[in-house]
Design a protein around this motif. Structure first.
Motif, PDB file in Angstrom:
ATOM      1  N   THR A  18      36.117  14.441 -76.369  1.00 29.57           N
ATOM      2  CA  THR A  18      35.801  13.871 -75.068  1.00 29.57           C
ATOM      3  C   THR A  18      34.842  12.700 -75.198  1.00 29.57           C
ATOM      4  O   THR A  18      34.053  12.614 -76.142  1.00 29.57           O
ATOM      5  CB  THR A  18      35.208  14.953 -74.131  1.00 29.57           C
ATOM      6  N   PHE A  19      34.944  11.791 -74.232  1.00 27.82           N
ATOM      7  CA  PHE A  19      34.059  10.630 -74.154  1.00 27.82           C
ATOM      8  C   PHE A  19      33.901  10.256 -72.691  1.00 27.82           C
ATOM      9  O   PHE A  19      34.760   9.601 -72.108  1.00 27.82           O
ATOM     10  CB  PHE A  19      34.619   9.456 -74.958  1.00 27.82           C
ATOM     11  N   ARG A  20      32.831  10.730 -72.066  1.00 26.11           N
ATOM     12  CA  ARG A  20      32.470  10.341 -70.688  1.00 26.11           C
ATOM     13  C   ARG A  20      33.584  10.571 -69.678  1.00 26.11           C
ATOM     14  O   ARG A  20      33.806   9.743 -68.791  1.00 26.11           O
ATOM     15  CB  ARG A  20      32.046   8.876 -70.643  1.00 26.11           C
ATOM     16  N   ARG A  21      34.278  11.675 -69.787  1.00 28.37           N
ATOM     17  CA  ARG A  21      35.355  11.944 -68.836  1.00 28.37           C
ATOM     18  C   ARG A  21      35.022  13.183 -68.015  1.00 28.37           C
ATOM     19  O   ARG A  21      35.027  14.301 -68.533  1.00 28.37           O
ATOM     20  CB  ARG A  21      36.686  12.152 -69.551  1.00 28.37           C
ATOM     21  N   ASP A  46      32.032  15.928 -78.480  1.00 25.17           N
ATOM     22  CA  ASP A  46      31.551  14.856 -77.614  1.00 25.17           C
ATOM     23  C   ASP A  46      31.293  13.608 -78.455  1.00 25.17           C
ATOM     24  O   ASP A  46      30.400  13.580 -79.294  1.00 25.17           O
ATOM     25  CB  ASP A  46      30.269  15.316 -76.915  1.00 25.17           C
ATOM     26  N   ASP A  97      30.336  10.596 -77.397  1.00 22.08           N
ATOM     27  CA  ASP A  97      29.408   9.638 -76.792  1.00 22.08           C
ATOM     28  C   ASP A  97      28.153   9.510 -77.652  1.00 22.08           C
ATOM     29  O   ASP A  97      27.801  10.423 -78.410  1.00 22.08           O
ATOM     30  CB  ASP A  97      29.036  10.104 -75.386  1.00 22.08           C
ATOM     31  N   SER A 102      26.446  13.456 -73.566  1.00 26.95           N
ATOM     32  CA  SER A 102      26.633  13.385 -72.119  1.00 26.95           C
ATOM     33  C   SER A 102      27.484  14.522 -71.560  1.00 26.95           C
ATOM     34  O   SER A 102      27.394  14.831 -70.368  1.00 26.95           O
ATOM     35  CB  SER A 102      27.283  12.042 -71.752  1.00 26.95           C
ATOM     36  N   ALA A 103      28.319  15.158 -72.382  1.00 29.38           N
ATOM     37  CA  ALA A 103      29.180  16.235 -71.884  1.00 29.38           C
ATOM     38  C   ALA A 103      28.544  17.617 -72.019  1.00 29.38           C
ATOM     39  O   ALA A 103      29.116  18.601 -71.539  1.00 29.38           O
ATOM     40  CB  ALA A 103      30.515  16.221 -72.627  1.00 29.38           C
ATOM     41  N   SER A 137      31.796   6.700 -80.183  1.00 28.39           N
ATOM     42  CA  SER A 137      32.869   5.774 -79.796  1.00 28.39           C
ATOM     43  C   SER A 137      33.892   5.531 -80.893  1.00 28.39           C
ATOM     44  O   SER A 137      34.391   4.423 -81.070  1.00 28.39           O
ATOM     45  CB  SER A 137      32.265   4.426 -79.358  1.00 28.39           C
ATOM     46  N   VAL A 182      37.300   3.348 -71.496  1.00 28.90           N
ATOM     47  CA  VAL A 182      36.448   4.422 -71.018  1.00 28.90           C
ATOM     48  C   VAL A 182      35.624   3.954 -69.837  1.00 28.90           C
ATOM     49  O   VAL A 182      35.394   2.764 -69.651  1.00 28.90           O
ATOM     50  CB  VAL A 182      35.504   4.937 -72.143  1.00 28.90           C
ATOM     51  N   PRO A 200      28.915   4.181 -68.352  1.00 27.59           N
ATOM     52  CA  PRO A 200      28.016   5.325 -68.228  1.00 27.59           C
ATOM     53  C   PRO A 200      27.360   5.369 -66.856  1.00 27.59           C
ATOM     54  O   PRO A 200      27.276   4.376 -66.185  1.00 27.59           O
ATOM     55  CB  PRO A 200      26.993   5.076 -69.349  1.00 27.59           C
TER      56      PRO A 200
END
Length: 308
Positions: free
Chosen positions: A13-16, A43, A45, A49-50, A73, A305, A308
């Motif tokens: 995951t990345f900021r979703r 994660d 990021d 963040s998740a 990233s 993406v 933020p």
């Protein structure tokens, strides 16, 4: 399927925020008797963040969740973190913007048991809203299924797959970090697995669903995706070819792109067929680009993406 089976399910995951629905759908899957499930959330990021979202959902998920922070990233870093933290007999991958059918895992495991394949792919069914162009909805351009070559599946993807971790073809295999921002790391991974003797099977009823967001519901987004896919294929062809063989591949891909361009003119009155050939022309142009060694387009960690 043997009792005492252990299955890890990996979600990079990345900021979703859609990750929440992915995890809730996994919480509702049918689990074969005697099978232990564990979820790995990787994660990607720079900041974790998740982590808060995952912790907030733990009470809703009937399985253990391992949260792994693996900046940043580069999707290959996240996928490799899942491989490194897996301990089950099988490892499944789904994306953080997908939801799975209740019998998804059962169908993958059934096919793995019946075929003995090292990797089992399932389909990803795109779900469009009414804002998507009608030609796109009719042609179903975003759904994902394997490509068959000579009756075999010779490469794969990570948006819906089950891996047999015991197989020698996967031992020590990792995703290429150099492709972690462009994409194509999964195509390369499965291509090399296949060449090492790994077999890929298809479970057509192991359904995963993906809502197509507005930013992806355009010809431009599809064209960029197909061009980059062609670049990856061209690079792999270049690795397998030398001298005149590479020249032959360049001529072949150029001819295919030209044929598709002619088909576009013939099919101007048919938006679905016209768009399909246009995307094929773009893909073959990407193959030529890859054969010439042009750097692949970046897709991850950029505009794809959310901010933020």
């Amino acid at each position: 399927m043997a009792a005492g089976l252990r299955v890890d399910i990996a979600v990079c995951t990345f900021r979703r925020p859609e990750l929440a629905e992915t995890l809730r759908s996994l919480a509702a899957i049918i689990v074969p008797d005697g099978t232990a499930i564990r979820i790995i959330v990787a994660d990607n990021d720079l900041q974790p963040s998740a982590e808060g979202l995952v912790d907030a959902l733990r009470s809703e998920i009937p399985f253990g969740i391992d949260y792994v922070h693996c900046p940043a990233s580069n999707i290959s870093i996240a996928r490799n973190a899942c491989l490194d933290n897996a301990s089950g007999d099988y490892l499944a991958f789904v994306d953080d913007d997908e939801t799975v059918a209740r019998d998804w895992l059962v169908r993958l495991l059934e096919t793995a048991s019946a075929t003995g394949a090292e990797a089992v792919l399932g389909p990803v069914r795109a779900e469009y809203d009414l804002s998507a162009p009608s030609w796109m909805r009719r042609g179903d351009f975003h759904s994902t299924r394997p490509v068959w070559v000579g009756g075999e599946v010779i490469t794969g993807y990570t948006c819906n797959v089950l891996l047999d971790r015991k197989t020698p073809a996967l031992a020590g295999r990792r995703f290429n970090l150099a492709l972690g921002r462009t994409g194509g790391e999964d195509t390369e991974f499965f291509t090399h697995m296949y060449k090492a003797g790994g077999r890929l099977a298809y479970a057509s009823d192991a359904l995963v669903y993906e809502i197509v967001p507005e930013k992806r519901a355009s010809f431009q987004w599809l064209a960029k995706r197909r061009f980059r896919s062609g670049q990856t294929h061209g690079r792999l062809l270049a690795q397998a070819s030398a001298g005149s063989g590479k020249a032959v591949e360049i001529v072949r891909a150029t001819a295919k792109s030209g044929f598709c361009a002619v088909a576009i003119l013939i099919l101007l009155a048919s938006p679905v067929a016209r768009s399909r050939y246009a995307l094929r022309a773009v893909m073959h142009a990407g193959v030529v680009s890859g054969l010439f060694g042009v750097r692949e387009l970046e897709q991850y960690g950029t505009s794809e993406v959310a901010a933020p």
